[in-house]
Enzyme design. Structure first.
Site, mmCIF file in Angstrom:
data_model
loop_
_atom_site.group_PDB
_atom_site.id
_atom_site.type_symbol
_atom_site.label_atom_id
_atom_site.label_comp_id
_atom_site.label_asym_id
_atom_site.label_seq_id
_atom_site.Cartn_x
_atom_site.Cartn_y
_atom_site.Cartn_z
ATOM 1 N N ASP A 250 -8.273 -3.168 -0.881
ATOM 2 C CA ASP A 250 -8.816 -2.103 -1.713
ATOM 3 C C ASP A 250 -10.159 -1.677 -1.210
ATOM 4 O OD1 ASP A 250 -7.782 -0.841 -4.315
ATOM 5 O OD2 ASP A 250 -6.698 -2.718 -3.993
ATOM 6 N N PHE B 113 -11.691 10.052 2.599
ATOM 7 C CA PHE B 113 -13.039 10.616 2.726
ATOM 8 C C PHE B 113 -13.523 10.681 4.178
ATOM 9 C CE2 PHE B 113 -12.949 8.641 -1.562
ATOM 10 C CZ PHE B 113 -13.239 9.768 -2.320
ATOM 11 N N GLY C 277 -2.473 5.949 5.936
ATOM 12 C CA GLY C 277 -3.656 5.820 6.802
ATOM 13 C C GLY C 277 -4.117 4.369 6.857
ATOM 14 N N ASN D 274 -0.653 3.986 1.019
ATOM 15 C CA ASN D 274 -1.515 4.842 1.833
ATOM 16 C C ASN D 274 -1.185 4.651 3.316
ATOM 17 O OD1 ASN D 274 -3.787 5.698 3.382
ATOM 18 N ND2 ASN D 274 -5.060 5.660 1.543
ATOM 19 N N THR E 131 0.844 -1.201 0.000
ATOM 20 C CA THR E 131 0.000 0.000 0.000
ATOM 21 C C THR E 131 0.875 1.246 0.000
ATOM 22 O OG1 THR E 131 -1.767 1.214 1.128
ATOM 23 C CG2 THR E 131 -0.235 0.060 2.552
HETATM 24 P P1 ITT Z 1 -3.366 1.669 -1.956
HETATM 25 O O1 ITT Z 1 -1.998 2.182 -2.213
HETATM 26 O O2 ITT Z 1 -3.416 0.685 -0.839
HETATM 27 O O3 ITT Z 1 -4.124 1.199 -3.188
HETATM 28 P P2 ITT Z 1 -5.224 3.919 -2.026
HETATM 29 O O4 ITT Z 1 -5.054 5.245 -1.332
HETATM 30 O O5 ITT Z 1 -5.173 3.892 -3.507
HETATM 31 O O6 ITT Z 1 -4.168 2.934 -1.357
HETATM 32 P P3 ITT Z 1 -7.804 2.526 -2.068
HETATM 33 O O7 ITT Z 1 -7.684 2.348 -3.535
HETATM 34 O O8 ITT Z 1 -8.033 1.322 -1.222
HETATM 35 O O9 ITT Z 1 -6.553 3.323 -1.452
HETATM 36 O O10 ITT Z 1 -8.967 3.526 -1.678
HETATM 37 C C1 ITT Z 1 -9.641 4.330 -2.624
HETATM 38 C C2 ITT Z 1 -9.844 5.699 -2.050
HETATM 39 O O11 ITT Z 1 -10.739 5.616 -0.948
HETATM 40 C C3 ITT Z 1 -8.560 6.356 -1.578
HETATM 41 O O12 ITT Z 1 -8.570 7.694 -2.006
HETATM 42 C C4 ITT Z 1 -8.647 6.273 -0.060
HETATM 43 O O13 ITT Z 1 -8.051 7.422 0.553
HETATM 44 C C5 ITT Z 1 -10.153 6.236 0.188
HETATM 45 N N1 ITT Z 1 -10.421 5.427 1.373
HETATM 46 C C6 ITT Z 1 -10.199 4.090 1.513
HETATM 47 N N2 ITT Z 1 -10.471 3.694 2.760
HETATM 48 C C7 ITT Z 1 -10.865 4.800 3.428
HETATM 49 C C8 ITT Z 1 -11.238 5.055 4.757
HETATM 50 O O14 ITT Z 1 -11.239 4.092 5.688
HETATM 51 N N3 ITT Z 1 -11.563 6.295 5.093
HETATM 52 C C9 ITT Z 1 -11.542 7.291 4.192
HETATM 53 N N4 ITT Z 1 -11.189 7.154 2.916
HETATM 54 C C10 ITT Z 1 -10.835 5.912 2.535
#
Ligand code: ITT
Length: 221
Positions: A76, A162, A13, A11, A9
């Site tokens: 995801d 979000f 968070g 991300n 990941t």
């Molecule tokens: P990866 O590198 O793990 O793919 P990502 O930021 O692309 O991380 P995702 O595709 O899983 O994350 O998520 C799609 C979007 O939804 C992304 O912009 C996240 O910030 C948001 N998101 C996912 N889970 C969330 C949560 O628990 N609270 C708020 N926003 C979330």
């Protein structure tokens, strides 16, 4: 024996939440970072297909490859807004990067009511997550959903993505989500995920539910 889970990941968070969830259960979570160009996020229709493609790509990059004793995890997630027929869904990252939380609030500007229950119903949405874990040559999937609604305005400094515009539905005595506007044993009292702690978010979160669903399938769990 502690087993290592390589979490692919970018991300931080998501990494923080997964570590918070899995470390107390005896799993060491390490971030697997791939350079730009080494990982392609496929534009497919379901979160599960995205997760499957990322596991296949991650396998090319862990120490010992297919023979590894370590596990690989991807997860995801997406925000699905009912009034927008599930949008942004699998396009959530792109939408966050382009119009952001305020853009989401503006898209729903026409959906408001003085009645808080009706307002929550009009603005209902859910986070969905699919966690995929590669171990000993096979892939396990876990699913998690968190129903709630989109707040009238952004609030809170905690969390990521979000979180500032999403308020979870209350939970019943068994921790199961109730319909929008129903009072339950556990409530965020109208606060967004951005305004509550990581511990509190865990009780509601799609990510925690997806990870629990995965852990239930592990032989040692
Ligand atoms: P990866 O590198 O793990 O793919 P990502 O930021 O692309 O991380 P995702 O595709 O899983 O994350 O998520 C799609 C979007 O939804 C992304 O912009 C996240 O910030 C948001 N998101 C996912 N889970 C969330 C949560 O628990 N609270 C708020 N926003 C979330």
């Amino acid at each position: 024996m502690t087993r290592t889970i390589w979490f692919l990941t970018g991300n931080s968070g998501k990494l923080r939440e997964a570590t918070h969830h899995l470390l107390p259960l005896g799993y060491e979570v390490r971030q697997l970072i791939l350079k730009e160009g080494e990982i392609i996020e496929p534009q497919v229709d379901t979160l599960e297909e995205v997760a499957q493609s990322k596991i296949a790509q991650a396998l090319l990059h862990i120490p010992d490859g297919q023979q590894s004793q370590d596990m690989i995890m991807v997860e995801d997630a997406g925000l699905f807004i009912d009034a927008l027929n599930g949008f942004p869904g699998v396009y959530s990252s792109y939408i966050l990067d382009t119009i952001g939380c305020n853009g989401i609030v503006r898209l729903l500007e026409h959906l408001q009511s003085e009645d808080t229950v009706q307002c929550a119903q009009l603005r209902s949405a859910q986070f969905q997550a699919v966690a995929a874990l590669w171990m000993d040559g096979q892939i396990l999937y876990g699913n998690g959903t968190c129903p709630g609604w989109i707040a009238l305005e952004s609030s809170g400094e905690d969390g990521f993505g979000f979180d500032p515009v999403f308020t979870p539905n209350d939970l019943d005595a068994f921790g199961e989500p109730l319909p929008p506007g129903t009072y339950g044993e556990k409530s965020a009292h109208g606060k967004t995920f951005g305004s509550i702690s990581i511990e509190e978010k865990q009780a509601y979160s799609h990510r925690s539910r997806a990870l629990n669903d995965l852990l239930r399938q592990l032989p040692s769990a």
